[in-house]
Design an enzyme around this catalytic site. Structure first.
Site, mmCIF file in Angstrom:
data_model
loop_
_atom_site.group_PDB
_atom_site.id
_atom_site.type_symbol
_atom_site.label_atom_id
_atom_site.label_comp_id
_atom_site.label_asym_id
_atom_site.label_seq_id
_atom_site.Cartn_x
_atom_site.Cartn_y
_atom_site.Cartn_z
ATOM 1 N N CYS A 82 0.841 -1.185 0.000
ATOM 2 C CA CYS A 82 0.000 0.000 0.000
ATOM 3 C C CYS A 82 0.881 1.242 0.000
ATOM 4 O O CYS A 82 2.069 1.171 0.275
ATOM 5 C CB CYS A 82 -0.892 0.017 1.242
ATOM 6 S SG CYS A 82 -1.855 -1.485 1.470
ATOM 7 N N ARG A 122 3.408 0.827 -6.856
ATOM 8 C CA ARG A 122 3.493 -0.158 -5.788
ATOM 9 C C ARG A 122 2.374 -1.192 -5.871
ATOM 10 O O ARG A 122 2.465 -2.252 -5.268
ATOM 11 C CB ARG A 122 3.456 0.538 -4.424
ATOM 12 C CG ARG A 122 4.653 1.440 -4.166
ATOM 13 C CD ARG A 122 4.469 2.240 -2.888
ATOM 14 N NE ARG A 122 4.546 1.416 -1.703
ATOM 15 C CZ ARG A 122 5.668 1.166 -1.022
ATOM 16 N NH1 ARG A 122 6.812 1.686 -1.440
ATOM 17 N NH2 ARG A 122 5.655 0.422 0.048
ATOM 18 N N TRP A 169 -3.858 -2.120 -1.316
ATOM 19 C CA TRP A 169 -3.777 -3.429 -1.962
ATOM 20 C C TRP A 169 -4.408 -4.401 -0.976
ATOM 21 O O TRP A 169 -3.901 -4.613 0.116
ATOM 22 C CB TRP A 169 -2.325 -3.785 -2.252
ATOM 23 C CG TRP A 169 -2.137 -5.007 -3.096
ATOM 24 C CD1 TRP A 169 -2.156 -5.087 -4.453
ATOM 25 C CD2 TRP A 169 -1.870 -6.338 -2.623
ATOM 26 N NE1 TRP A 169 -1.923 -6.372 -4.865
ATOM 27 C CE2 TRP A 169 -1.753 -7.165 -3.773
ATOM 28 C CE3 TRP A 169 -1.742 -6.923 -1.364
ATOM 29 C CZ2 TRP A 169 -1.493 -8.538 -3.679
ATOM 30 C CZ3 TRP A 169 -1.495 -8.283 -1.271
ATOM 31 C CH2 TRP A 169 -1.362 -9.074 -2.421
ATOM 32 N N ASN A 193 -0.418 0.678 6.272
ATOM 33 C CA ASN A 193 0.227 -0.312 5.412
ATOM 34 C C ASN A 193 0.733 -1.421 6.305
ATOM 35 O O ASN A 193 1.364 -1.160 7.338
ATOM 36 C CB ASN A 193 1.386 0.325 4.638
ATOM 37 C CG ASN A 193 2.058 -0.651 3.687
ATOM 38 O OD1 ASN A 193 1.530 -1.717 3.410
ATOM 39 N ND2 ASN A 193 3.219 -0.277 3.182
ATOM 40 N N GLY A 194 0.475 -2.686 5.925
ATOM 41 C CA GLY A 194 0.939 -3.812 6.725
ATOM 42 C C GLY A 194 -0.208 -4.709 7.120
ATOM 43 O O GLY A 194 -1.331 -4.597 6.626
ATOM 44 N N GLU A 205 12.980 -16.910 -15.104
ATOM 45 C CA GLU A 205 12.695 -15.479 -15.103
ATOM 46 C C GLU A 205 11.863 -15.093 -16.321
ATOM 47 O O GLU A 205 10.950 -14.261 -16.227
ATOM 48 C CB GLU A 205 14.006 -14.688 -15.061
ATOM 49 C CG GLU A 205 13.854 -13.177 -15.118
ATOM 50 C CD GLU A 205 13.097 -12.581 -13.944
ATOM 51 O OE1 GLU A 205 12.743 -11.392 -14.033
ATOM 52 O OE2 GLU A 205 12.850 -13.298 -12.948
ATOM 53 N N LYS A 258 8.157 -13.361 -16.173
ATOM 54 C CA LYS A 258 7.821 -12.098 -16.829
ATOM 55 C C LYS A 258 6.574 -12.255 -17.703
ATOM 56 O O LYS A 258 5.708 -11.392 -17.720
ATOM 57 C CB LYS A 258 8.994 -11.609 -17.693
ATOM 58 C CG LYS A 258 10.147 -11.060 -16.890
ATOM 59 C CD LYS A 258 9.754 -9.755 -16.197
ATOM 60 C CE LYS A 258 10.606 -9.510 -14.955
ATOM 61 N NZ LYS A 258 10.256 -10.330 -13.810
ATOM 62 N N GLU A 286 3.477 -12.619 -15.499
ATOM 63 C CA GLU A 286 3.192 -11.410 -14.730
ATOM 64 C C GLU A 286 2.397 -10.385 -15.519
ATOM 65 O O GLU A 286 1.446 -9.788 -14.991
ATOM 66 C CB GLU A 286 4.508 -10.743 -14.283
ATOM 67 C CG GLU A 286 5.133 -11.316 -13.037
ATOM 68 C CD GLU A 286 6.395 -10.551 -12.664
ATOM 69 O OE1 GLU A 286 6.508 -10.131 -11.507
ATOM 70 O OE2 GLU A 286 7.276 -10.385 -13.531
ATOM 71 N N HIS A 290 10.770 -36.302 -17.913
ATOM 72 C CA HIS A 290 10.293 -36.754 -16.607
ATOM 73 C C HIS A 290 8.916 -36.184 -16.266
ATOM 74 O O HIS A 290 8.527 -36.161 -15.099
ATOM 75 C CB HIS A 290 11.304 -36.381 -15.525
ATOM 76 C CG HIS A 290 12.627 -37.049 -15.692
ATOM 77 N ND1 HIS A 290 12.823 -38.394 -15.469
ATOM 78 C CD2 HIS A 290 13.828 -36.563 -16.107
ATOM 79 C CE1 HIS A 290 14.078 -38.702 -15.715
ATOM 80 N NE2 HIS A 290 14.716 -37.602 -16.104
ATOM 81 N N LYS A 320 4.433 -3.818 -6.421
ATOM 82 C CA LYS A 320 5.868 -3.677 -6.637
ATOM 83 C C LYS A 320 6.664 -3.995 -5.385
ATOM 84 O O LYS A 320 7.622 -4.752 -5.406
ATOM 85 C CB LYS A 320 6.169 -2.243 -7.103
ATOM 86 C CG LYS A 320 7.644 -1.983 -7.390
ATOM 87 C CD LYS A 320 8.126 -2.803 -8.574
ATOM 88 C CE LYS A 320 9.553 -2.501 -8.935
ATOM 89 N NZ LYS A 320 10.040 -3.390 -10.001
#
Length: 614
Positions: free
Chosen positions: A2, A27, A79, A103-104, A487, A491, A494, A510, A609
């Site tokens: 947040c 964020r 958020w 925030n938290g 990675e 990406k 995301e 496998h 973020k």
């Protein structure tokens, strides 16, 4: 995750609150709101709140139509954690003239809520934050001082928090507090401010004060004071933020992610600029105590999450091959809940773009508690919590990274790990002067090499058109390029919302090979290294099952294009540092696929973020 902005000044702060929230959009959030002590008409002297679901622009429109004016206010982007994204769950939360942004996560909010309900407080949201507002109001009944009431209230909270508080009974003060979530003060010429991130305050000041865990601060228009939760007064140093307003602007690019991909040559160059123009990497690059901390280090433990975790996986190959040290990489959110075997001679490396990643910070503290005191932070943000917690630090010089999907932070982390591997190799007697000079020359050429890879963008755009209609993709790599495949998959998922998985190519037979058909594109990272022939065999396994291959190779890889097998050759093979080059086209592929699919590139759904909650 947040975003918080607090302002008290000699003028109308509402524009600064909205601008601050806009600068915190990167964020991640799902709703926004503000509360001020009104100064006009019927609202004069009253606590006025406006909230909106969606983007800050929607809140800004409501503010403009209301013609709000105030010299004291708090603002927030949320958020969702407790309670669905909705206006009733959006911050600020109120309790009879007290407004709170937070925030938290408050871990004991249910017991606090039950106690307050027993005292007659009515709750109208599903959030943990509303309990903070009512608790502060309750404290004000016996301690009629906002600062003291906040200090007493936060002493009862368990979990992580950064809060901003105002009250219509105290129109010339704001109070903030933090524990486990970022919060800093801004000292302006015309007022005092607070925010989750210095970026939110660039329009009013670059003078900042970083609060420590357990700090409570009172802000007036011309002064501030800081105490511990216990009430003990403390002094915190004023810093001049290195951020600039220009660094936060989009410029000629369509999205911040695109801008940051193309900033990588400069970001790498800036990070390497920390190394003197000599033929050797000094240990002091990692801090004044580097010699003491590195001495006797017999193994390395890397703690990280997400993209930083992938950087750690690449680094494991370098640390073992170059420095000759056993290395392990742990997902921070898992490590902190295990009972690992702790070895005091372990160098613990915590990696985070923001330096505020809650799980990584907690894992680092956990390692400390287990007796592992040799610690190093690799981070992009000076004065962040993880940097302050570690004995040593390496600050990557990536500059502000706004796009949620990390790009330049990742490549500069790899540069940091390459330098660390050289320093430890030299300390262990595994690196001659000639070898060190060769490695440094390759590092210094990286910006040029990355720039050449960026010139492949038009070809990658063509591939993106073919990918855009897919819903699944498989990424393959071997050795140090397996984490690069991971990675690349991250990406793509995301920002394009295509389901993507990454495997070490040898694992195909496998299990994952069962997924391969003409609808499942397979992306392979295929440098001309010692594992190339093995990888070629894995690619044949895909073609034999009708899979369509997209291969990022080196010019001398010996793989030819054919029906169902598309090749894109990078300009040069780069040996140990090849992962830095090979990740760039994967970043560009994800970006252009997302463009074709029309997703929100810089602010992908459900993501944030700076992950400051568990």
């Amino acid at each position: 995750m947040c975003g918080i902005v607090v302002a008290i000044a000699t003028h109308n702060v509402v524009p600064a609150l909205i601008e601050g929230l806009s600068r915190l959009e990167y964020r991640g959030y799902d709703s926004a709101g503000l509360a001020v002590i009104g100064e006009q008409g019927d609202a004069a002297g009253m606590l006025v709140r406006l909230r909106a679901c969606g983007r800050v622009a929607e809140l800004a429109a409501r503010v403009e139509s209301s013609r709000l004016s105030a010299s004291l206010g708090i603002a927030h982007t949320r958020w969702a954690t407790h309670g669905a994204p909705s206006e009733r769950n959006a911050h600020p939360h109120l309790s009879e003239g007290v407004g709170v942004v937070h925030n938290g996560i408050i871990e004991n909010f249910e017991s606090i809520r039950a106690g307050l309900q027993a005292r007659g407080y009515a709750f109208v949201s599903d959030t943990d934050t509303e309990a903070i507002a009512h608790l502060i109001h309750h404290k004000l009944q016996t301690v009629p001082d906002l600062f003291e009431a906040v200090r007493l209230a936060v002493s009862e909270l368990k979990g992580a928090y950064a809060i901003g508080v105002i009250s219509d009974a105290v129109p010339d003060r704001a109070v903030v507090a933090r524990h486990g979530a970022p919060l800093l003060l801004g000292i302006g010429e015309d007022g005092m401010y607070a925010a989750s991130d210095a970026a939110a305050l660039l329009q009013v000041t670059r003078k900042v004060v970083y609060l420590e865990d357990g700090d409570v601060a009172e802000l007036a228009r011309e002064a501030h004071r800081v105490t511990r939760v216990s009430g003990e007064s403390v002094a915190r140093q004023v810093h001049l933020s290195g951020l600039s307003a220009n660094a936060m602007e989009l410029g000629s690019y369509r999205h911040f992610m695109q801008k940051e991909i193309f900033e990588q040559p400069q970001a790498i160059s800036n990070t390497l600029g920390l190394v003197p123009g000599s033929h050797s990497v000094p240990e002091g690059l990692f801090g004044a105590r580097a010699g003491e901390v590195f001495a006797g280090a017999r193994r390395v433990l890397i703690l990280a999450c997400g993209t930083s975790y992938h950087a750690g996986l690449v680094a494991r190959y370098w640390l073992e091959t170059v420095a000759g040290l056993p290395a392990s990489v742990e997902i921070a959110s898992e490590y902190r809940y295990r009972k690992p075997v702790a070895e005091p001679d372990t160098l613990v490396v915590a990696v985070s773009q923001s330096g505020e990643t809650a799980d990584t910070l907690a894992a680092l503290k956990y390692a400390h508690g287990l007796g592992m005191e040799r610690t190093l932070a690799i981070c992009n943000v000076p004065e962040s919590a993880i940097v302050r917690e570690a004995a040593l630090r390496f600050i990557t010089c990536a500059g502000p990274e706004i796009g949620v999907a990390s790009t330049k932070a990742f490549t500069t982390q790899l540069v940091a790990f390459a330098l660390l591997s050289l320093v430890l190799a030299k300390r262990n007697g595994r690196l001659s002067e000639a070898e060190e000079e060769k490695h440094l020359a390759a590092l210094r050429h990286l910006p040029v090499a990355v720039q050449k890879v960026l010139e492949l963008e038009p070809q990658i755009e063509g591939w993106a058109q073919r990918f855009a209609g897919k819903e699944h993709a498989l990424f393959l790599g071997r050795g140090q390029h397996w984490p690069i495949a991971m990675e690349g998959a991250l990406k793509l998922k995301e920002i394009s919302y295509i389901h993507a998985e990454a495997y070490a190519a040898g694992e195909l037979k496998h299990g994952p090979l069962a997924l391969v058909d003409e609808r499942m594109p397979v992306i392979a990272v295929s440098p001309a290294d010692d594992l190339l022939e093995k990888l070629k065999s894995n690619l044949q396994e895909v073609r034999a099952r009708g899979g369509e291959l997209y291969v990022f190779a080196d010019a001398d890889c010996g793989i030819g294009a054919s029906e169902g097998l598309h090749i894109m050759c990078l300009p040069e093979h780069y040996g140990m540092l090849s992962p830095v080059l090979h990740v760039v086209p994967l970043q560009l592929l994800a970006y252009h696929v997302a463009l074709v699919r029309g997703t929100d590139v810089d602010k992908p759904r459900n993501l944030a973020k700076s992950v400051t909650v568990e």
